[in-house]
Write an enzyme that holds these catalytic residues in place. Structure first.
Site, PDB file in Angstrom:
ATOM      1  N   LEU A   1       0.862  -1.180   0.000  1.00 28.12           N
ATOM      2  CA  LEU A   1       0.000   0.000   0.000  1.00 28.12           C
ATOM      3  C   LEU A   1       0.895   1.227   0.000  1.00 28.12           C
ATOM      4  O   LEU A   1       1.979   1.214   0.586  1.00 28.12           O
ATOM      5  CB  LEU A   1      -0.905   0.023   1.243  1.00 28.12           C
ATOM      6  CG  LEU A   1      -1.916  -1.114   1.402  1.00 28.12           C
ATOM      7  CD1 LEU A   1      -2.671  -0.942   2.718  1.00 28.12           C
ATOM      8  CD2 LEU A   1      -2.900  -1.145   0.234  1.00 28.12           C
ATOM      9  N   ASP A   2       0.449   2.299  -0.645  1.00 34.62           N
ATOM     10  CA  ASP A   2       1.197   3.548  -0.612  1.00 34.62           C
ATOM     11  C   ASP A   2       1.367   4.020   0.830  1.00 34.62           C
ATOM     12  O   ASP A   2       0.542   3.708   1.707  1.00 34.62           O
ATOM     13  CB  ASP A   2       0.459   4.642  -1.386  1.00 34.62           C
ATOM     14  CG  ASP A   2       0.336   4.329  -2.868  1.00 34.62           C
ATOM     15  OD1 ASP A   2       1.111   3.496  -3.354  1.00 34.62           O
ATOM     16  OD2 ASP A   2      -0.543   4.926  -3.513  1.00 34.62           O
ATOM     17  N   VAL A   3       2.396   4.813   1.060  1.00 39.27           N
ATOM     18  CA  VAL A   3       2.627   5.390   2.391  1.00 39.27           C
ATOM     19  C   VAL A   3       1.391   6.151   2.871  1.00 39.27           C
ATOM     20  O   VAL A   3       1.017   6.086   4.044  1.00 39.27           O
ATOM     21  CB  VAL A   3       3.859   6.315   2.365  1.00 39.27           C
ATOM     22  CG1 VAL A   3       3.983   7.105   3.668  1.00 39.27           C
ATOM     23  CG2 VAL A   3       5.134   5.512   2.128  1.00 39.27           C
TER      24      VAL A   3
ATOM     25  N   ARG B   1      -5.636   5.805  -7.823  1.00 36.24           N
ATOM     26  CA  ARG B   1      -5.379   7.241  -7.908  1.00 36.24           C
ATOM     27  C   ARG B   1      -5.253   7.690  -9.363  1.00 36.24           C
ATOM     28  O   ARG B   1      -5.798   8.725  -9.756  1.00 36.24           O
ATOM     29  CB  ARG B   1      -4.115   7.579  -7.115  1.00 36.24           C
ATOM     30  CG  ARG B   1      -4.203   7.203  -5.643  1.00 36.24           C
ATOM     31  CD  ARG B   1      -2.843   7.191  -4.960  1.00 36.24           C
ATOM     32  NE  ARG B   1      -2.250   8.535  -4.958  1.00 36.24           N
ATOM     33  CZ  ARG B   1      -0.998   8.765  -4.562  1.00 36.24           C
ATOM     34  NH1 ARG B   1      -0.214   7.751  -4.195  1.00 36.24           N
ATOM     35  NH2 ARG B   1      -0.532   9.993  -4.573  1.00 36.24           N
TER      36      ARG B   1
END
Length: 316
Positions: free
Chosen positions: A146-148, A246
């Site tokens: 997962l992205d930060v 996104r």
């Protein structure tokens, strides 16, 4: 000028998002490049930071659209995470083969060059969990990321057989990855599939874009609640490209609220108190790697995301 990394990995240049308007140079450096505040301040003190071509100190203020450049030392090879506790990292399932964790914001899945913050791998090691040794040393046991700035559920392999089975399950798309996103505006139709290839942005290599000839990328979505300025969307990923949700919603001109990298309105994010993209891995379903029985987990919205919905519901 484009955001670039030189072949030596030392020169970085990015435009300042409007959401960072007025911040100190060291704060903007930290946010844009994933550096610690102390490292950003040291680089500014050394004269290694330019704002629109002029040397700037750490206390100077940045303006939206200005180009922020920094000379970085060659990045070290990512090392296995030090066992440092990670606040808010919650283990929701633990057996002999897998761990399922609920990742908080501001935590990377594993170490990588240039990232000095906490990681899931390091937090699990600090808590005494044993994970698989398969894969690269810095990402042992990690089969997806997962992205930060994205919160929610991740599965981590503890055993070697689990690592192999989970990698195969993700490749064969038998893992159910369910997300919730608050996107700007109102997607039309309110239920559908985004089938658009994704690859590195042709001019800005720190982000991704819908690119002809890119990797096949498929996102299924349904609007579950609509507000005057935004829509809460339930999402199921068929593929798992970097930044897929996104990028796909930005391409539809409905970026995730708070996602300044992909064109979100900073005034809406500020009004709703959202300092990052409103995106949460809310559901995870997977066959167990040992016997194949189906396991499903859910995660509630963290306070910052839930608070934004409360504001929208009150206004409506």
């Amino acid at each position: 000028m484009d955001g670039v990394t030189s072949s030596a990995g030392q020169h970085r240049a990015l435009p300042v998002p409007d959401g960072l308007e007025g911040q100190r140079v060291d704060q903007a450096l930290s946010r844009l490049f994933g550096l610690s505040r102390s490292t950003a301040a040291d680089l500014a003190d050394a004269g290694d930071v330019l704002l629109d071509g002029r040397v700037r100190g750490k206390g100077d203020r940045v303006s939206g659209g200005a180009w922020l450049e920094v000379e970085l030392p060659p990045p070290p090879r990512a090392q296995p995470a030090d066992p440092e506790p990670v606040a808010g990292l919650t283990v929701v399932h633990d057996d002999d083969d897998i761990l399922v964790v609920d990742k908080p914001v501001g935590v990377a899945a594993h170490p990588s060059p240039g990232w000095e913050g906490p990681t899931v791998v390091g937090g699990l090691a600090a808590a005494g969990y044993r994970i698989a040794t398969s894969g690269a040393a810095e990402r042992q046991g990690v089969v997806h990321r997962l992205d930060v700035g994205t919160t929610g559920l991740m599965v981590v392999a503890k055993s070697e057989r689990a690592y192999t089975a989970l990698k195969a399950a993700f490749k064969q798309r038998t893992v159910d990855k369910g997300y919730a996103a608050l996107v700007q505006g109102h997607p039309d139709p309110s239920r559908g599939t985004i089938d658009a290839p994704i690859d590195r942005h042709p001019r800005h290599d720190w982000k991704f874009a819908v690119v002809q000839g890119g990797r096949p990328s498929v996102t299924h979505y349904e609007v579950v609640e609509a507000f005057p300025a935004a829509s809460l969307v339930d999402i199921r990923l068929e593929t798992g490209r970097t930044h897929q949700i996104r990028v796909h919603f930005a391409a539809l001109r409905h970026p995730c609220v708070g996602d300044l990298t992909y064109g979100a309105d900073p005034t809406l994010a500020a009004r709703l108190g959202v300092p990052r993209q409103w995106l949460h891995a809310a559901r995870l379903g997977t066959p167990h790697p040992a016997d194949g029985h189906w396991m499903e987990f859910t995660s509630p919205f963290p306070p910052d995301l839930a608070g934004a919905l409360d504001i929208l519901r009150a206004e409506a």
